[in-house]
Enzyme design. Structure first.
Site, PDB file in Angstrom:
ATOM      1  CG  ASP A 174      -0.224   0.007   2.532  1.00 32.49           C
ATOM      2  OD1 ASP A 174       0.763  -0.745   2.676  1.00 32.49           O
ATOM      3  OD2 ASP A 174      -0.635   0.749   3.447  1.00 32.49           O
TER       4      ASP A 174
ATOM      5  CD  GLU B   4       4.304   0.417   6.758  1.00 28.12           C
ATOM      6  OE1 GLU B   4       5.148   0.743   7.606  1.00 28.12           O
ATOM      7  OE2 GLU B   4       3.869   1.223   5.884  1.00 28.12           O
TER       8      GLU B   4
END
Length: 395
Positions: free
Chosen positions: A85, A147
């Site tokens: 991400d 994350e």
């Protein structure tokens, strides 16, 4: 004599994979499945079946793939880990399209170039070597989701590694470190506290319970905790900021200047050195909220306060003489005795008993910023690192 990597550029196949990954918008608020499915397809094309570990809604997934040793063993070996991400680009003044990567003056620009699709792309580009070279130990690829919003996805990924009893002896998390081998970072814990008071007209304050005023007591408490740690420690001189920090970063409440506010919520975080007990610290904050809540209820028994831990990621504290430090140095990482201020998923692997370091291309100073970039030389050095790892594991 070692090649001067500053005069070289990454291979076309690595640049192609990095470019393809950056072109997929995986901002944390959205799904990462298009990227995961693309990578999974490539892994399958090289004879390895990945395992997808989805979130509860099925909208995102971690990916775990084990490339076995030449004897078929899947136990032990090395984990190469990265998150898929990226942070939002909303409101940032970019010079080029964030998700259309562009090379300018020896740099690759685009969201995720530095943090951290260059590392992930370089790994995917090495699949032909990883899957054809006879390995003495397995290599495990571990790619996570979310994350950037508090290491949300990685816990289930690490659990899957444990459930499969893979027992890796080393892990490299490829966050941007300028290819330095980083052995430590603080834990990160974020909390949200919602104060529910009682609304009243501001001319009738005794009839209300002012949620903002009670929230302010917690703000002061967080600040006093931060000041105490700054003055008294414990200290870890390997950090630029060598003590535990805490700060209130968001607050919202109230509806009008003439209304006693019934609602106020604040969010704060603390980043702790290894000597600080995180669970005890969370309980300390909970106890303070209970104390404040009791005062609120003295005014009106309907008042209350709620505490939610919104993010919690353990710290990393690998010994300087650990085997994983020696391995990462052997593969071309630069030893760094210091520790970094930002958090990573490395602490999750570390606390699961997997010796871990952080080492990846790019500089954290470019992460999350407009015109995020990575130096092409850094990608080339990352390729060298992965090549050295494969050569070292060649049976």
């Amino acid at each position: 004599m070692a090649a001067d990597r500053s005069t070289l550029v990454p291979t076309e196949v690595t640049m192609d994979w990095i470019t393809r990954l950056i072109g997929i918008d995986t901002t944390s608020r959205d799904s990462n499945l298009p990227l995961i499915e693309l990578v999974a397809e490539e892994i399958r094309a090289h004879g390895v079946e990945p395992v997808l570990v989805p979130n509860a809604e099925g909208t995102k997934a971690n990916l775990l793939a084990t490339i076995p040793a030449a004897d078929g063993s899947t136990t032990g070996g090395v984990v190469l880990s990265g998150h898929t991400d990226v942070v939002p680009v909303d409101g940032q003044p970019w010079s080029s399209e964030p998700f259309v990567p562009q090379v300018r003056e020896g740099r690759l620009y685009g969201r995720g170039t530095c943090d951290m699709k260059s590392f992930v792309g370089a790994i995917v580009a090495k699949l032909p070597q990883l899957t054809t070279v006879p390995l003495s130990e397995p290599v495990h690829l571990a790619f996570s989701y979310d994350e950037e919003i508090g290491c949300v996805g990685a816990p289930s990924l690490v659990e899957e590694i444990g459930r499969r009893e893979l027992r890796p002896r080393a892990c490299v998390v490829g966050e941007p470190t300028s290819m330095r081998v980083i052995r430590g970072h603080k834990s990160i814990t974020a909390l949200r506290v919602a104060f529910h008071g009682v609304a009243a007209h501001s001319s009738l304050t005794p009839n209300g319970v002012n949620a903002i005023e009670y929230a302010a007591q917690l703000v002061r408490f967080v600040r006093s905790f931060a000041e105490r740690n700054r003055a008294e420690g414990p200290f870890d001189e390997f950090y630029e900021v060598p003590f535990t920090t805490a700060t209130v970063n968001q607050i919202e409440g109230g509806i009008a200047v003439n209304t006693v506010p019934a609602e106020c919520a604040l969010s704060f975080e603390f980043r702790a050195v290894a000597e600080v007990d995180v669970d005890e610290t969370v309980e300390m904050f909970r106890a303070e909220v209970r104390r404040i809540e009791a005062l609120m209820r003295e005014e009106n028994p309907e008042a209350r306060a709620e505490v939610t831990v919104t993010a919690k990621a353990p710290g990393l504290d690998t010994a300087l003489d650990a085997e994983v430090m020696n391995l990462a140095t052997r593969w071309g990482g630069e030893v760094s005795p210091g520790k970094v201020t930002y958090g990573t998923e490395a602490g999750l692997f570390h606390h699961a008993g997997i010796p871990t370091v952080v080492c990846g291309p790019g500089d954290i100073a470019q992460a999350h910023s407009p015109d995020e970039y990575v130096e092409l030389e850094q990608i080339a050095r990352c390729e060298d690192f992965l090549d050295a790892l494969v050569d070292h594991l060649r049976s």
